[in-house]
Design a protein around this motif. Structure first.
Motif, PDB file in Angstrom:
ATOM      1  N   SER A 138     -19.457  13.494-118.285  1.00  0.00           N
ATOM      2  CA  SER A 138     -18.808  14.671-117.706  1.00  0.00           C
ATOM      3  C   SER A 138     -19.813  15.765-117.347  1.00  0.00           C
ATOM      4  N   LYS A 139     -20.933  15.819-118.081  1.00  0.00           N
ATOM      5  CA  LYS A 139     -21.951  16.827-117.784  1.00  0.00           C
ATOM      6  C   LYS A 139     -22.647  16.539-116.450  1.00  0.00           C
ATOM      7  N   LEU A 140     -22.876  15.274-116.159  1.00  0.00           N
ATOM      8  CA  LEU A 140     -23.578  14.898-114.932  1.00  0.00           C
ATOM      9  C   LEU A 140     -22.645  14.675-113.748  1.00  0.00           C
ATOM     10  N   GLN A 141     -21.349  14.607-114.006  1.00  0.00           N
ATOM     11  CA  GLN A 141     -20.401  14.268-112.963  1.00  0.00           C
ATOM     12  C   GLN A 141     -20.445  15.252-111.788  1.00  0.00           C
ATOM     13  N   ALA A 142     -20.410  16.535-112.070  1.00  0.00           N
ATOM     14  CA  ALA A 142     -20.413  17.543-111.004  1.00  0.00           C
ATOM     15  C   ALA A 142     -21.715  17.481-110.209  1.00  0.00           C
ATOM     16  N   LYS A 143     -22.825  17.302-110.891  1.00  0.00           N
ATOM     17  CA  LYS A 143     -24.115  17.243-110.208  1.00  0.00           C
ATOM     18  C   LYS A 143     -24.188  16.017-109.293  1.00  0.00           C
ATOM     19  N   LYS A 144     -23.727  14.883-109.788  1.00  0.00           N
ATOM     20  CA  LYS A 144     -23.775  13.662-108.981  1.00  0.00           C
ATOM     21  C   LYS A 144     -22.817  13.736-107.794  1.00  0.00           C
ATOM     22  N   MET A 145     -21.662  14.360-107.988  1.00  0.00           N
ATOM     23  CA  MET A 145     -20.735  14.516-106.873  1.00  0.00           C
ATOM     24  C   MET A 145     -21.346  15.442-105.818  1.00  0.00           C
ATOM     25  N   HIS A 146     -22.007  16.489-106.292  1.00  0.00           N
ATOM     26  CA  HIS A 146     -22.708  17.425-105.401  1.00  0.00           C
ATOM     27  C   HIS A 146     -23.734  16.664-104.567  1.00  0.00           C
ATOM     28  N   GLN A 147     -24.522  15.818-105.202  1.00  0.00           N
ATOM     29  CA  GLN A 147     -25.532  15.040-104.499  1.00  0.00           C
ATOM     30  C   GLN A 147     -24.894  14.063-103.514  1.00  0.00           C
ATOM     31  N   ALA A 148     -23.774  13.460-103.894  1.00  0.00           N
ATOM     32  CA  ALA A 148     -23.082  12.513-103.019  1.00  0.00           C
ATOM     33  C   ALA A 148     -22.573  13.212-101.759  1.00  0.00           C
ATOM     34  N   VAL A 149     -21.962  14.375-101.930  1.00  0.00           N
ATOM     35  CA  VAL A 149     -21.411  15.104-100.785  1.00  0.00           C
ATOM     36  C   VAL A 149     -22.521  15.579 -99.864  1.00  0.00           C
ATOM     37  N   TYR A 150     -23.551  16.201-100.420  1.00  0.00           N
ATOM     38  CA  TYR A 150     -24.647  16.687 -99.586  1.00  0.00           C
ATOM     39  C   TYR A 150     -25.388  15.538 -98.911  1.00  0.00           C
ATOM     40  N   GLY A 151     -25.553  14.434 -99.613  1.00  0.00           N
ATOM     41  CA  GLY A 151     -26.179  13.262 -99.006  1.00  0.00           C
ATOM     42  C   GLY A 151     -25.363  12.742 -97.840  1.00  0.00           C
ATOM     43  N   ASN A 152     -24.059  12.674 -98.024  1.00  0.00           N
ATOM     44  CA  ASN A 152     -23.173  12.216 -96.954  1.00  0.00           C
ATOM     45  C   ASN A 152     -23.260  13.148 -95.751  1.00  0.00           C
ATOM     46  N   LEU A 153     -23.158  14.443 -95.997  1.00  0.00           N
ATOM     47  CA  LEU A 153     -23.195  15.400 -94.895  1.00  0.00           C
ATOM     48  C   LEU A 153     -24.537  15.378 -94.162  1.00  0.00           C
ATOM     49  N   LYS A 154     -25.610  15.212 -94.908  1.00  0.00           N
ATOM     50  CA  LYS A 154     -26.945  15.167 -94.297  1.00  0.00           C
ATOM     51  C   LYS A 154     -27.086  13.931 -93.396  1.00  0.00           C
ATOM     52  N   LEU A 155     -26.621  12.785 -93.881  1.00  0.00           N
ATOM     53  CA  LEU A 155     -26.699  11.568 -93.084  1.00  0.00           C
ATOM     54  C   LEU A 155     -25.783  11.642 -91.855  1.00  0.00           C
ATOM     55  N   MET A 156     -24.601  12.195 -92.038  1.00  0.00           N
ATOM     56  CA  MET A 156     -23.669  12.327 -90.914  1.00  0.00           C
ATOM     57  C   MET A 156     -24.216  13.286 -89.862  1.00  0.00           C
ATOM     58  N   LYS A 157     -24.864  14.343 -90.304  1.00  0.00           N
ATOM     59  CA  LYS A 157     -25.414  15.326 -89.358  1.00  0.00           C
ATOM     60  C   LYS A 157     -26.478  14.683 -88.472  1.00  0.00           C
ATOM     61  N   LYS A 158     -27.255  13.747 -89.038  1.00  0.00           N
ATOM     62  CA  LYS A 158     -28.280  13.048 -88.263  1.00  0.00           C
ATOM     63  C   LYS A 158     -27.652  12.062 -87.277  1.00  0.00           C
ATOM     64  N   THR A 159     -26.516  11.478 -87.646  1.00  0.00           N
ATOM     65  CA  THR A 159     -25.902  10.426 -86.851  1.00  0.00           C
ATOM     66  C   THR A 159     -24.989  10.955 -85.756  1.00  0.00           C
ATOM     67  N   LEU A 160     -24.243  12.009 -86.052  1.00  0.00           N
ATOM     68  CA  LEU A 160     -23.227  12.514 -85.135  1.00  0.00           C
ATOM     69  C   LEU A 160     -23.773  13.621 -84.236  1.00  0.00           C
ATOM     70  N   THR A 161     -23.097  13.831 -83.120  1.00  0.00           N
ATOM     71  CA  THR A 161     -23.410  14.989 -82.277  1.00  0.00           C
ATOM     72  C   THR A 161     -22.904  16.239 -82.994  1.00  0.00           C
ATOM     73  N   SER A 162     -23.293  17.392 -82.509  1.00  0.00           N
ATOM     74  CA  SER A 162     -22.874  18.626 -83.181  1.00  0.00           C
ATOM     75  C   SER A 162     -21.357  18.795 -83.151  1.00  0.00           C
ATOM     76  N   GLU A 163     -20.704  18.417 -82.061  1.00  0.00           N
ATOM     77  CA  GLU A 163     -19.243  18.522 -81.971  1.00  0.00           C
ATOM     78  C   GLU A 163     -18.562  17.522 -82.916  1.00  0.00           C
ATOM     79  N   GLN A 164     -19.075  16.292 -82.967  1.00  0.00           N
ATOM     80  CA  GLN A 164     -18.524  15.286 -83.874  1.00  0.00           C
ATOM     81  C   GLN A 164     -18.713  15.717 -85.324  1.00  0.00           C
TER      82      GLN A 164
END
Length: 130
Positions: free
Chosen positions: A72-98
């Motif tokens: 439970s102590k690491l859960q929030a940190k790992k979820m934070h990393q998962a979300v930011y990782g996803n958004l970072k990868l999507m930002k590289k793949t998608l156009t700005s509008e997408q």
């Protein structure tokens, strides 16, 4: 007249029972398990983008599962990393509008999950990446 009243009551009861059964909520441990085909249609992805987005989505689900399985102590940190990782990868793949549409979709999904009592991520994770 009594029979008509009883018949109406019976129909209303059966309709409400049917609605309650169809309205069952499946609690998902993965707040953002997205159907890649629907996402492709919504974002109007190219074939190359589709493959990349499908891979990113699979990776995101894997990272969410890791965060759920952690303490439970690491859960929030790992979820934070998962979300930011996803958004970072999507930002590289998608156009700005997408990408803008994708972030809006995540925020709406997150808000709906919160209202339904399903796992949700803190708003700060999504708000920083707009």
């Amino acid at each position: 007249m009594k029979r008509l009243g009883l018949a109406v009551a019976a129909v209303l009861m059966s309709a409400s029972v049917g609605f309650a059964q169809s309205g069952e909520v499946r609690l998902s441990k993965e707040p953002f398990a997205v159907n890649a085909e629907r996402l492709s249609s919504y974002l109007q992805l190219t074939p190359g983008q589709y493959n990349e987005v499908a891979n990113i989505n699979a990776y995101f689900i894997e990272k969410q599962n890791e965060s759920i399985k952690s303490s439970s102590k690491l859960q929030a940190k790992k979820m934070h990393q998962a979300v930011y990782g996803n958004l970072k990868l999507m930002k590289k793949t998608l156009t700005s509008e997408q990408y803008r549409k994708y972030v809006v979709l995540l925020n709406i999904t997150n808000n709906n999950n919160r209202l339904m009592g399903i796992n949700a991520i803190p708003d700060v994770y999504l708000a920083d990446n707009k």
